[in-house]
Design an enzyme around this catalytic site. Structure first.
Site, short mmCIF file in Angstrom:
data_model
loop_
_atom_site.label_atom_id
_atom_site.label_comp_id
_atom_site.label_asym_id
_atom_site.label_seq_id
_atom_site.Cartn_x
_atom_site.Cartn_y
_atom_site.Cartn_z
N TYR A 10 0.85 -1.20 0.00
CA TYR A 10 0.00 0.00 0.00
C TYR A 10 0.88 1.25 0.00
O TYR A 10 2.11 1.15 -0.08
CB TYR A 10 -0.97 -0.04 1.18
N ARG A 21 2.41 -0.81 10.79
CA ARG A 21 2.50 -2.20 10.31
C ARG A 21 3.49 -2.23 9.14
O ARG A 21 3.38 -1.40 8.23
CB ARG A 21 1.12 -2.65 9.84
N GLY A 78 1.28 -13.38 11.18
CA GLY A 78 1.46 -14.20 9.98
C GLY A 78 1.54 -15.68 10.32
O GLY A 78 2.53 -16.15 10.87
N GLY A 79 0.46 -16.40 10.03
CA GLY A 79 0.47 -17.86 10.16
C GLY A 79 0.38 -18.36 11.59
O GLY A 79 0.77 -19.49 11.88
N GLY A 117 -5.02 -13.06 11.58
CA GLY A 117 -5.79 -12.62 10.42
C GLY A 117 -6.84 -13.63 10.03
O GLY A 117 -7.99 -13.58 10.45
N ARG A 118 -6.40 -14.63 9.22
CA ARG A 118 -7.35 -15.59 8.67
C ARG A 118 -8.17 -16.34 9.71
O ARG A 118 -9.36 -16.58 9.47
CB ARG A 118 -6.63 -16.55 7.72
C1 LIG Z 1 -9.18 -12.12 2.65
C2 LIG Z 1 -7.98 -11.38 3.17
C3 LIG Z 1 -7.92 -10.01 3.05
C4 LIG Z 1 -6.82 -9.30 3.53
N1 LIG Z 1 -6.81 -7.96 3.39
C5 LIG Z 1 -5.76 -7.26 3.87
C6 LIG Z 1 -5.73 -5.86 3.74
O1 LIG Z 1 -6.64 -5.22 3.21
N2 LIG Z 1 -4.66 -5.21 4.22
C7 LIG Z 1 -3.63 -5.89 4.83
O2 LIG Z 1 -2.65 -5.29 5.26
N3 LIG Z 1 -3.63 -7.22 4.97
C8 LIG Z 1 -4.66 -7.91 4.50
N4 LIG Z 1 -4.65 -9.27 4.62
C9 LIG Z 1 -3.49 -9.93 5.25
C10 LIG Z 1 -3.75 -10.13 6.73
O3 LIG Z 1 -3.79 -8.87 7.37
C11 LIG Z 1 -2.65 -10.93 7.41
O4 LIG Z 1 -1.41 -10.24 7.37
C12 LIG Z 1 -2.44 -12.27 6.75
O5 LIG Z 1 -3.67 -12.91 6.56
C13 LIG Z 1 -1.47 -13.13 7.54
O6 LIG Z 1 -1.93 -13.34 8.85
P1 LIG Z 1 -2.70 -14.72 9.21
O7 LIG Z 1 -1.76 -15.84 8.86
O8 LIG Z 1 -2.98 -14.61 10.67
O9 LIG Z 1 -3.92 -14.75 8.37
C14 LIG Z 1 -5.75 -9.99 4.16
C15 LIG Z 1 -5.80 -11.38 4.28
C16 LIG Z 1 -6.91 -12.08 3.79
C17 LIG Z 1 -6.91 -13.58 3.94
#
Ligand SMILES: Cc1cc2nc3c(=O)[nH]c(=O)nc-3n(C[C@H](O)[C@H](O)[C@H](O)COP(=O)(O)O)c2cc1C
Length: 228
Positions: free
Chosen positions: A52, A99, A167-168, A189-190
């Site tokens: 971004y 971030r 992350g993960g 996140g997810r």
């Molecule tokens: C559907 C989806 C949309 C996301 N949208 C954004 C976003 O708009 N901005 C952002 O910085 N990260 C976005 N992410 C990334 C998450 O913020 C996060 O960094 C990423 O999923 C890894 O973390 P996790 O393993 O806990 O999911 C998105 C992830 C997913 C799966």
């Protein structure tokens, strides 16, 4: 460019921002931060990750500028630092986090020569501005090159405020990394997409639903449903 109603759409190659555009963007960020606090938010997170706007300045694979906001590492940090400073001036460092996603590959960013030194210097200078936290995204669980344990440690040492890992993560990895003192907090996140009640489930050690990746980036409530 994703749209809800018409699916993916073409978009033009963006024009390089003028210095006046940059000043305006900085003012807009600072003003928005102030409005957020007025509206009752505890603080704001500057989004310096995932390709971004802020990362478009940080990363030389996408920052092709030849003026003071590009080229050298210091030039590429200039926007982020001026922005952070302007926001801190409005709402205070204790309400301002950031971030970042070193080694992230979204939106044509990706690794570059000198990347570790770059992020350590950035973290040092953000720390000097008094930011309350740095939130470091490691997107290796989503296919990007990993952020090395060494770099995470160096960023942690360089930044005096709170360090957020992300992350993960699942509960077990989060507990492990916190016990190892690799960070102060963990962001999810997810797991939240499939479990809007994630916090309660983690506390209760209840089983989690798995997110359905085919529903990511689609409109409607289906993104929250469990895979059968
Ligand atoms: C559907 C989806 C949309 C996301 N949208 C954004 C976003 O708009 N901005 C952002 O910085 N990260 C976005 N992410 C990334 C998450 O913020 C996060 O960094 C990423 O999923 C890894 O973390 P996790 O393993 O806990 O999911 C998105 C992830 C997913 C799966």
């Amino acid at each position: 460019m994703y749209t809800d109603s018409q699916g993916p759409q073409n978009y033009p190659v963006p024009a390089e921002m003028t210095v006046a555009d940059i000043q305006q963007a900085i003012e807009e960020f600072a003003h928005s931060a102030e409005l957020a606090v007025q509206a009752g938010f505890d603080g704001i997170e500057l989004h310096g990750a995932n390709g971004y706007l802020i990362e478009q300045f940080l990363n030389p694979n996408v920052n092709k500028r030849t003026d003071a906001y590009g080229g050298t590492p210091q030039g590429r940090m200039k926007f982020a630092l001026e922005l952070a400073q302007a926001v801190v001036k409005k709402i205070g460092g204790e309400r301002t986090g950031i971030r970042i996603s070193p080694y992230g590959a979204f939106n044509d960013t990706g690794p570059f020569p000198g990347i570790d030194e770059f992020y350590v210097e950035l973290a040092t200078r953000l720390s000097d501005l008094g930011l309350v936290y740095i939130h470091v995204v490691d997107h290796s669980a989503m296919g990007a090159p990993p952020v090395s344990a060494d770099l995470k440690k160096k960023i942690r040492l360089a930044f005096k405020g709170t360090y957020i890992l992300s992350g993960g993560y699942d509960a077990e990895k989060a507990e492990h990394d916190l016990a190892e003192n690799l960070g102060d907090l963990v962001a999810f996140g997810r797991p939240f997409l499939a479990n809007p009640d994630l916090v309660a489930k983690l506390k209760a050690k209840a089983p989690l639903k798995q997110p359905d990746a085919s529903k990511f980036y689609t409109p409607g409530p289906d993104g929250y449903t469990e895979i059968a």
